[in-house]
Structures are given as structure tokens and as C-alpha cells.
Design a protein around this motif. Structure first.
Motif, PDB file in Angstrom:
ATOM      1  N   GLY A   3      30.848  52.320  40.487  1.00 27.33           N
ATOM      2  CA  GLY A   3      31.527  51.434  41.433  1.00 27.33           C
ATOM      3  C   GLY A   3      31.136  51.617  42.878  1.00 27.33           C
ATOM      4  N   PRO A  52      38.760  45.033  39.966  1.00 24.55           N
ATOM      5  CA  PRO A  52      37.298  45.002  40.118  1.00 24.55           C
ATOM      6  C   PRO A  52      36.808  44.004  41.156  1.00 24.55           C
ATOM      7  CG  PRO A  52      37.935  43.858  38.120  1.00 24.55           C
ATOM      8  CD  PRO A  52      39.191  44.468  38.669  1.00 24.55           C
ATOM      9  N   PRO A  71      34.364  41.475  34.419  1.00 22.70           N
ATOM     10  CA  PRO A  71      34.301  42.707  35.224  1.00 22.70           C
ATOM     11  C   PRO A  71      35.270  43.755  34.683  1.00 22.70           C
ATOM     12  CG  PRO A  71      34.418  40.773  36.639  1.00 22.70           C
ATOM     13  CD  PRO A  71      34.679  40.295  35.242  1.00 22.70           C
ATOM     14  N   LEU A  80      37.145  47.663  34.728  1.00 17.59           N
ATOM     15  CA  LEU A  80      37.621  48.720  35.613  1.00 17.59           C
ATOM     16  C   LEU A  80      36.695  49.917  35.512  1.00 17.59           C
ATOM     17  CD1 LEU A  80      41.470  48.537  34.911  1.00 17.59           C
ATOM     18  CD2 LEU A  80      40.191  47.486  36.779  1.00 17.59           C
TER      19      LEU A  80
END
Length: 639
Positions: free
Chosen positions: A292, A326, A596, A598
Motif C-alpha cells: 500500500g 482502499p 480493490p 484491503l
């Protein structure tokens, strides 16, 4: 008597057909052959001589006749047309050119052969819909109309864009304005943008030469400077606005209301287009789907450098996406990588990009700094005019990056070890080829660069390890195009156009596009003009100043432009470069869209009082300690 009965039966049948023809279906739609004007009358099929009629007086009749050239509800008599155009003068009047163009088009909705469906609501709860004189607008057209006209017709816009388009826009997949026959290929939200196959065939016939088209995807942006993807399979497009916002455009062409990143309070942006300060670049970590991580460059004021002759700071920052959403960044995950003092507001650079080697490249301009300036700033700008290369995949909590051993000044005591190449002046965006054709696997990075202080002449550089581009010859010297500086683009690796594959697409601020291709079997490069078809041939045309280029997850190239240079103006548009000789969405180019996810990294779930490194180590915030930063540090007693 027998003939009388037959005539009576035919009359009844005709009456029943006409009555049912005027009725709407359960969804408020008219059948494909049941077109009706606003007052319920049948539209008129215009003759050739009537199509050539040009009426002067109120409004622009030639606009309406161009939109509905064959079947129309427009009266052909001049007096009746003037009465039509005098309706709703309070709303349909403005001095703004762009807003006026949209209002002229909306006026023509009453000339549509489907105007009864466009204006008359299917339910009583929408009964006040047509009181303002507006038809039901398609979703994308409604947003463009809102952002373009809200400052010029304030009495009409008393809500935000979502509420406005929910009220005036089409809520389902039915007919809406503009009601030109367009086939939906990506869902009901894009019926204004997607072209029908028949229209594409017409475009192909008009493009007997090798021109390309631009397709308007989105309007109403505020000085868009970049468009990138995160590579997680979601096919989201992240749009950078100079003022300090990053917004998400979904695969269904929906611009999310909440920004992905909002740092406008930190960003110090210039008001005019010649001022390069603002949000500069965004790059996602190659392993973004797992860790991320994303990296942002922007200019800010001198809050941390209170003393000095510099004007602002160019800062490169690492962020992490939120663990819970996200589509938003966790603002608590900030880690500053680099800060560079800048004396002037031009030649800043700031491009961020990852190569296939996983290393982060930071491209910086010379900031128009002279030797005297550098002596005055006492070494605060050792990185000016250089390409830096750093490794962000480090477990060290005290330093946000490490130095790759392959950097030319890795063991140097005279030059910063971060420098990969230097001698740049005003880099106008760079591109890295994700699929290099060289058999030796060498990294291909192409940058446009202005030659010295003269921004109208430029060059294209192939960035290589240890090169000094004050003396290194470019692969191409660009011809002067007036006062327009070059704007770097991307190496096309998409699927829609086979002719463009492997070409470096770039241009200048005035919208003159070019491509650069490497000749087979050698090191020579060939430059060609990228021809764009006219609006009559393509349906739309590129307008305004080009601010930058973008690339989506499928390798398709986008163009970002604006008609005004002010940061606060909502005249920015996103265009997609398409090949009219090919379908818009070839079947072999379609890829499944992934939802998307997590963050799946364990550190992201467990490190609650610190920041995770890209490799997964939890670095504790002040006041916390331990492997996962769950133990508070004992306070030192005051003496």
C-alpha cells in the motif's frame, strides 16, 4: 356497407396506434419508432433544402440543425424559432464562452425527436424537473455542465455536483441528453462518452489518412497535471490536480466524490500556469497491492527551513493507503524522503517513477539556479538538475531509503550518492519503458528537457547511469514551436492501437503531438508528427493547453489539458488517445476488473502506533517501543 365497415375498422386501428404511440413505457421511455416532440406532435423529417436553412436571430440554429440534421422538432419558420429560443432567458444567458456553448446545445434539446421523453417526467416526484427548462442530462454531460457553468449561472446551481446531477440527470440507463445514438459499452454512466459501432465506421471512412482521435473522458478538473494507475488490477485512474488533490476515476468512468489524497493545505501552488509550484507527481510502489505504499512530490513553503534565501521547498513524501478504505490515504503514515530548497518557481521537475528494477527515480530541474545562487544557498540544492535513484525497500527506521550500489557516486565524497545522472535543465516529464526491447535488459528512460533558459527549444534525453547531459548529446533535438515548452509523455504499451505500440508519445503545451520510434536493428530514432483528426471526423477535438500525459493499467495513453491557466478554474479535461481504425474496446484488450482489496500485509494490521516500511517492519512513533510498537516508553522524570 361492407366498404364502410372496412374504412371504420382502419380508422379505429390508426387511432389506437397513434394513442399508444404517444404513450411512454413503464420506465418513461419511447419505443425506437415512437419519437415525439415536446408537445406530443410527430417530429418532422427535414428536406435537403431545409437542412441548409441558416436562420439569424436568437440563438444558434446552425448548432441545432447540426445535432439533428435529418429528423427534428425544430420549427423551420424564423418567427417560431425565435419564440423557442427566447424561453428561459434568465438561465440560458451567460458571457462565458464554454458555458455558453453548453447552454446552446441544451437549448437544442427541444429540437430533439425524443424531446417528449427528455422533458416530461415519468413519475409525479419528478414533476418539477422540466420547470427549469433543462432536459434530463446524461451523467458525464451533467457533471461537465455543472463545473463549467456553476460560476456563471449561480441561481441554477444551489447544490453540490452529486445532488445537482441526481436531480437533473438521468437516474437509470434510459434516454438522456445528448441523445445522439451511442452504444453503452461500460454501463449506464458512460452513455454520453461511448461511441456506437456505426459511428466508429463513419469515423474510419473519414480517416483515410493516418490520423488519430482524442476522446473526451472527463471534464471539470482543476489544473490536472498527471494521471497514473496503481497496478493492483482495479484499473482505477488516479488524477492529480495541481492544487493538491488526487482523485479516483473508476473503470465505470465515475469520479469518486472523496479525494484519494488531500494535501492542499500543505501544497504551495502558483496561481498562474507559468508558476510550476504545486502537486508535481505521484508514483505507486511496484508491490503496492501488498504494502500500500505510494510516493508524492510537491512544493511547500519554508515552514521547516525558516532561514534562507530560497522561495519554497520541493518535498518527496511516502504515504500508505488506509487499512480500512482502499480509496483513501492514511494521512498519519507520512514519511519524508527528500527535501530540496528552490530559489525560483520554474524548472522544478519533480517527476517520480519506478523502474522494472524496483528503484525509485526522482527527476529534478535546475530551478534556474546560477553558480552565485548555489554559493548563496550554501549547498542546499546539491540535487538540482539531477536524476536521483534510491531504494525505498529498506528495513531501517532511521532512514527512509538506502543507496543502490550501482549508483555512479556510491563511494564518492564529492557528489551526493543519490545522483544517477545530472545536467538536466527543465525536464518536462519522463517515462520509463516497462517492457524494454533490448536483449541486455537495460532500463529505458526517456525525458523531454528544455535547452537551458530558453523554454521554447528542447531535446529528448535517454537517461543513463552516470551521464552528464550538459555535454552528452541528446537522442533528438526538438524544433522550436514558438513559446510552447515540450511536455513529456509515455511509451505506448497499450492494445487498442497497434500502430502506436512501442512509440514514445509526447508534445508541447500548445497541443502539437509527436511520436518517437526506435528504428529496428539499430540505435537511431525517428520522430513523426502525431496527426489528430478534426472534430467533424472524430466527434471531438483537443482544446486548450496541454498540461501533461497519463497512462492507465492497460497501457493506454491519456492527455490532460485546460483552457485556462488559473489553478482554481474547472476547465481541465481528460482525453484518451484512440486509433479510429480500430474498435474502442477490442475484445482481445479487455481485462477483468479486480475489486480493490484491503492491505493484506501483517504489519499493516498489527502496527497501530507506528509506520510500516515497504518491507513490513513496524517503525514506532515517538513514545512507543517494542516489536509492534505496543509498549509505551517510560517518561524521563523532570529534574
Amino acid at each position: 356497407m361492407k366498404h364502410l365497415k372496412v374504412m371504420l375498422a382502419l380508422a379505429i386501428a390508426v387511432h389506437v396506434w397513434e394513442c399508444s404511440d404517444a404513450k411512454l413505457s413503464e420506465k418513461g421511455e419511447a419505443g425506437p419508432r415512437r419519437r415525439r416532440c415536446f408537445d406530443g406532435s410527430l417530429p418532422k423529417r427535414l428536406k435537403k433544402r431545409e437542412r441548409r436553412v441558416s436562420l439569424d436571430g436568437g440563438g444558434s440554429p446552425e448548432v441545432c440543425h447540426a445535432l439533428y440534421p435529418r429528423v427534428s422538432c425544430c420549427p423551420t419558420r424564423k418567427a417560431a424559432y425565435q419564440i423557442l429560443q427566447r424561453r428561459d432567458t434568465r438561465i440560458f444567458s451567460t458571457n462565458n464562452t464554454e458555458c455558453g456553448r453548453l447552454l446552446e446545445e441544451i437549448k437544442c434539446a427541444r429540437c430533439s425527436p425524443h424531446s417528449q421523453v427528455l422533458f416530461h417526467p415519468p413519475t409525479t416526484e419528478d414533476a418539477s424537473h422540466h420547470e427549469s427548462g433543462l432536459p434530463r442530462l446524461c451523467h458525464d454531460y451533467c457533471r461537465e455542465f455543472y463545473y463549467t457553468c456553476r460560476g456563471h449561472v449561480p441561481e441554477l446551481f444551489q447544490a453540490d455536483v452529486d445532488e445537482f446531477c441526481q436531480y437533473y440527470g438521468r437516474r437509470d440507463s434510459g434516454l438522456c441528453f445528448p441523445d445522439f445514438h451511442r452504444k453503452q459499452t461500460r454501463g449506464p454512466a458512460t452513455n454520453y462518452l461511448d461511441l456506437e459501432d456505426e459511428n466508429m465506421e463513419n469515423i474510419n471512412r473519414k480517416h483515410k489518412h493516418n490520423c488519430y482521435c482524442v476522446r473526451e473522458v472527463l471534464a471539470g478538473l482543476r489544473q490536472p497535471v498527471g494521471a497514473v494507475h496503481c497496478g493492483d488490477g482495479s484499473q482505477r485512474l488516479f488524477l492529480l490536480e495541481k492544487e493538491g488533490y488526487v482523485r479516483i476515476l473508476t473503470p465505470g468512468m465515475e469520479l469518486l466524490r472523496e479525494p484519494f489524497l488531500d494535501i492542499h493545505k500543505l501544497v504551495h501552488s502558483g496561481l498562474k500556469g507559468v508558476d510550476e509550484r504545486g502537486l508535481l507527481s505521484l508514483a505507486f510502489h511496484p508491490n503496492y497491492k501488498k504494502n500500500g505504499k505510494l510516493y508524492v512530490s510537491y512544493t511547500t513553503n519554508q515552514e521547516r527551513w525558516a532561514v534562507g534565501p530560497h522561495d519554497h521547498i520541493l518535498r518527496v513524501v511516502e504515504y500508505t493507503v488506509s487499512r480500512k478504505n482502499p480509496n483513501q490515504v492514511d494521512m498519519r503514515s507520512t514519511r519524508v524522503l527528500i527535501e530540496v530548497a528552490e530559489l525560483h518557481r520554474k524548472h522544478l521537475g519533480g517527476q517520480l517513477l519506478f523502474g522494472p528494477d524496483g528503484l525509485l527515480h526522482i527527476v529534478l530541474g535546475d530551478g534556474m539556479i546560477t553558480l552565485d545562487d548555489m554559493e548563496e544557498m550554501d549547498g542546499l540544492s546539491d540535487f538540482t538538475g539531477a536524476v536521483l535513484r534510491v531504494d525505498v525497500d529498506t528495513d531501517c527506521c532511521s532512514a527512509p531509503y538506502s543507496i543502490p550500489r550501482g549508483n555512479p557516486y556510491f563511494n564518492s565524497t564529492n557528489q551526493p550518492p543519490e545522483i544517477f545522472a545530472h545536467g538536466l535543465h527543465n525536464p518536462g516529464r519522463c517515462a520509463v519503458d516497462t517492457r524494454p526491447a533490448d536483449t541486455n535488459g537495460s532500463l529505458l528512460i526517456l525525458c523531454t528537457d528544455s535547452s537551458g533558459r530558453n523554454s521554447s527549444t528542447g531535446r529528448i534525453l535517454q537517461i543513463m547511469n552516470g551521464k552528464d547531459y550538459e555535454h552528452e548529446p541528446p537522442i533528438l533535438n526538438l524544433k522550436s514551436s514558438g513559446s510552447a515548452p515540450p511536455v513529456g509523455g509515455f511509451i505506448y504499451r497499450g492494445c487498442q492501437s497497434r500502430r502506436l505500440y512501442g512509440s514514445y508519445v509526447y508534445g508541447d503545451r500548445n497541443g502539437n503531438l509527436r511520436i518517437l520510434q526506435k528504428l529496428p536493428g539499430g540505435r537511431a530514432w525517428q520522430e513523426k508528427t502525431l496527426c489528430l483528426g478534426s472534430s467533424s471526423a472524430c466527434g471531438t477535438s483537443l482544446s486548450g493547453h496541454v498540461l501533461g500525459f497519463g497512462e492507465d493499467e492497460l497501457g493506454e495513453v491519456y492527455i490532460l489539458a485546460t483552457s485556462k491557466s488559473m489553478t482554481q478554474s474547472n476547465t481541465g479535461k481528460l482525453y484518451k488517445l484512440v486509433d479510429p481504425k480500430r474498435p474502442l474496446f477490442p475484445k482481445e484488450c479487455q481485462r477483468p476488473v479486480e475489486t480493490p482489496e484491503l492491505l493484506g500485509m501483517a504489519c499493516a494490521r498489527q502496527c497501530r502506533n507506528g509506520v510500516c516500511t515497504p518491507t513490513g517492519r513496524c517503525c514506532c512513533s515517538p513514545g512507543w517501543e517494542g516489536p509492534l510498537c505496543r509498549a509505551g516508553c517510560p517518561r524521563t522524570p523532570l529534574l
